[in-house]
Design a protein around this motif. Structure first.
Motif, mmCIF file in Angstrom:
data_model
loop_
_atom_site.group_PDB
_atom_site.id
_atom_site.type_symbol
_atom_site.label_atom_id
_atom_site.label_comp_id
_atom_site.label_asym_id
_atom_site.label_seq_id
_atom_site.Cartn_x
_atom_site.Cartn_y
_atom_site.Cartn_z
ATOM 1 N N ALA A 1 0.831 -1.210 0.000
ATOM 2 C CA ALA A 1 0.000 0.000 0.000
ATOM 3 C C ALA A 1 0.862 1.256 0.000
ATOM 4 N N LEU A 2 1.954 1.233 0.756
ATOM 5 C CA LEU A 2 2.858 2.386 0.815
ATOM 6 C C LEU A 2 3.542 2.611 -0.533
ATOM 7 N N ASP A 3 3.837 1.540 -1.254
ATOM 8 C CA ASP A 3 4.403 1.663 -2.597
ATOM 9 C C ASP A 3 3.430 2.433 -3.496
ATOM 10 N N LYS A 4 2.143 2.151 -3.380
ATOM 11 C CA LYS A 4 1.136 2.870 -4.165
ATOM 12 C C LYS A 4 1.061 4.340 -3.754
ATOM 13 N N VAL A 5 1.199 4.602 -2.464
ATOM 14 C CA VAL A 5 1.220 5.990 -1.991
ATOM 15 C C VAL A 5 2.402 6.720 -2.622
ATOM 16 N N TYR A 6 3.572 6.089 -2.567
ATOM 17 C CA TYR A 6 4.749 6.707 -3.177
ATOM 18 C C TYR A 6 4.579 6.876 -4.690
ATOM 19 N N ASN A 7 3.923 5.932 -5.362
ATOM 20 C CA ASN A 7 3.649 6.100 -6.797
ATOM 21 C C ASN A 7 2.926 7.416 -7.043
ATOM 22 N N GLY A 8 1.896 7.686 -6.257
ATOM 23 C CA GLY A 8 1.124 8.915 -6.435
ATOM 24 C C GLY A 8 1.912 10.164 -6.088
ATOM 25 N N VAL A 9 2.560 10.148 -4.931
ATOM 26 C CA VAL A 9 3.320 11.324 -4.496
ATOM 27 C C VAL A 9 4.439 11.625 -5.490
ATOM 28 N N ASN A 10 5.173 10.589 -5.879
ATOM 29 C CA ASN A 10 6.329 10.806 -6.752
ATOM 30 C C ASN A 10 5.925 11.222 -8.156
ATOM 31 N N SER A 11 4.886 10.614 -8.707
ATOM 32 C CA SER A 11 4.465 11.025 -10.049
ATOM 33 C C SER A 11 3.894 12.444 -10.031
ATOM 34 N N ASP A 12 3.184 12.808 -8.973
ATOM 35 C CA ASP A 12 2.669 14.176 -8.868
ATOM 36 C C ASP A 12 3.797 15.187 -8.642
ATOM 37 N N HIS A 13 4.822 14.791 -7.899
ATOM 38 C CA HIS A 13 5.986 15.668 -7.728
ATOM 39 C C HIS A 13 6.657 15.907 -9.089
ATOM 40 N N GLY B 1 15.115 18.158 -5.892
ATOM 41 C CA GLY B 1 15.898 17.573 -4.805
ATOM 42 C C GLY B 1 15.048 16.664 -3.936
ATOM 43 N N GLN B 2 13.845 17.085 -3.648
ATOM 44 C CA GLN B 2 12.948 16.264 -2.829
ATOM 45 C C GLN B 2 12.597 14.962 -3.535
ATOM 46 N N LEU B 3 12.365 15.029 -4.839
ATOM 47 C CA LEU B 3 11.981 13.834 -5.582
ATOM 48 C C LEU B 3 13.076 12.770 -5.521
ATOM 49 N N GLY B 4 14.327 13.186 -5.544
ATOM 50 C CA GLY B 4 15.411 12.222 -5.409
ATOM 51 C C GLY B 4 15.300 11.434 -4.114
ATOM 52 N N ASP B 5 15.021 12.115 -3.015
ATOM 53 C CA ASP B 5 14.843 11.436 -1.723
ATOM 54 C C ASP B 5 13.597 10.561 -1.727
ATOM 55 N N LEU B 6 12.511 11.078 -2.256
ATOM 56 C CA LEU B 6 11.261 10.314 -2.278
ATOM 57 C C LEU B 6 11.389 9.039 -3.109
ATOM 58 N N GLU B 7 12.068 9.139 -4.226
ATOM 59 C CA GLU B 7 12.261 7.945 -5.050
ATOM 60 C C GLU B 7 13.159 6.925 -4.342
ATOM 61 N N GLN B 8 14.151 7.411 -3.606
ATOM 62 C CA GLN B 8 14.991 6.497 -2.838
ATOM 63 C C GLN B 8 14.177 5.811 -1.745
ATOM 64 N N PHE B 9 13.292 6.545 -1.080
ATOM 65 C CA PHE B 9 12.443 5.949 -0.042
ATOM 66 C C PHE B 9 11.543 4.868 -0.649
ATOM 67 N N GLN B 10 11.030 5.129 -1.848
ATOM 68 C CA GLN B 10 10.198 4.123 -2.502
ATOM 69 C C GLN B 10 11.033 2.882 -2.839
ATOM 70 N N TRP B 11 12.254 3.080 -3.237
ATOM 71 C CA TRP B 11 13.144 1.954 -3.510
ATOM 72 C C TRP B 11 13.337 1.121 -2.241
ATOM 73 N N PHE B 12 13.518 1.784 -1.092
ATOM 74 C CA PHE B 12 13.654 1.060 0.178
ATOM 75 C C PHE B 12 12.412 0.212 0.448
ATOM 76 N N VAL B 13 11.238 0.798 0.222
ATOM 77 C CA VAL B 13 9.979 0.071 0.427
ATOM 78 C C VAL B 13 9.925 -1.125 -0.520
ATOM 79 N N ARG B 14 10.229 -0.894 -1.772
ATOM 80 C CA ARG B 14 10.156 -1.970 -2.762
ATOM 81 C C ARG B 14 11.166 -3.077 -2.484
ATOM 82 N N ALA B 15 12.317 -2.735 -1.935
ATOM 83 C CA ALA B 15 13.318 -3.758 -1.616
ATOM 84 C C ALA B 15 12.789 -4.753 -0.591
ATOM 85 N N HIS B 16 11.893 -4.311 0.270
ATOM 86 C CA HIS B 16 11.299 -5.198 1.277
ATOM 87 C C HIS B 16 10.222 -6.111 0.689
ATOM 88 N N ILE B 17 9.613 -5.707 -0.408
ATOM 89 C CA ILE B 17 8.518 -6.519 -0.959
ATOM 90 C C ILE B 17 8.901 -7.224 -2.260
#
Length: 173
Positions: A116-128, A148-164
């Motif tokens: 679910a958090l991956d989907k949240v990041y999909n929305g936030v990151n694509s809107d950013h 600059g923020q998008l770089g961090d947000l995309e990295q956070f999504q990568w962390f989430v995806r690495a777990h799933i």
């Protein structure tokens, strides 16, 4: 400027910027402020309610994300104020301006929350990313801020995806 609408035309703005352009920038930044305030609260919600295998790794992964996203909201709010807008961060104002559904999982397993958090990041990151494109012609300072923020947000999504991610390299959904 009204205190209940951050996207109205500014009485003043950054030197060299027209009020009409500032109004557009403020509206774009306001949308990103709402998204990041919502993300910050969602991340903390997941942190409190995630259970099951890999709980501690996910629990500990999320707090630094919350801290960085909180800094992002402060930076955007201050940019809105710099542009002559009024950054609004009260709970009701966030709900009123939110364009997406409420995060729906309460207490839940790691894999469910992270999907679910991956989907949240999909929305936030694509809107950013879309906001960055709009800001390119309006305000390079705000464009750079969101880039600059998008770089961090995309990295956070990568962390989430690495777990799933499964052993085969596909995301579990």
């Amino acid at each position: 400027m009204s205190s209940n609408n951050a996207s109205q035309v500014a009485d003043f703005t950054a030197p060299g910027m027209k009020s009409e352009s500032a109004d557009k920038v403020i509206a774009i930044l306001d949308d990103r402020l709402v998204a990041l305030l919502d993300l910050q609260l969602t991340l903390k919600h997941v942190h409190w309610n995630v259970v099951g295998p890999n709980f501690i790794g996910v629990h500990e992964m999320l707090d630094p994300q919350v801290d960085v996203v909180r800094e992002m909201t402060d930076t955007i709010a201050e940019r809105i104020a710099t542009m002559g807008g009024v950054p609004l961060g009260t709970p009701q104002s966030i709900v009123d301006r939110r364009r997406w559904d409420e995060y729906s999982i309460g207490r839940g397993l790691v894999v469910d929350h992270l999907a679910a958090l991956d989907k949240v990041y999909n929305g936030v990151n694509s809107d950013h990313r879309a906001a960055i494109e709009k800001l390119a012609d309006l305000d390079p300072v705000s464009e750079d801020l969101l880039t600059g923020q998008l770089g961090d947000l995309e990295q956070f999504q990568w962390f989430v995806r690495a777990h799933i991610e499964s052993a085969s390299g596909e995301l579990k959904r």
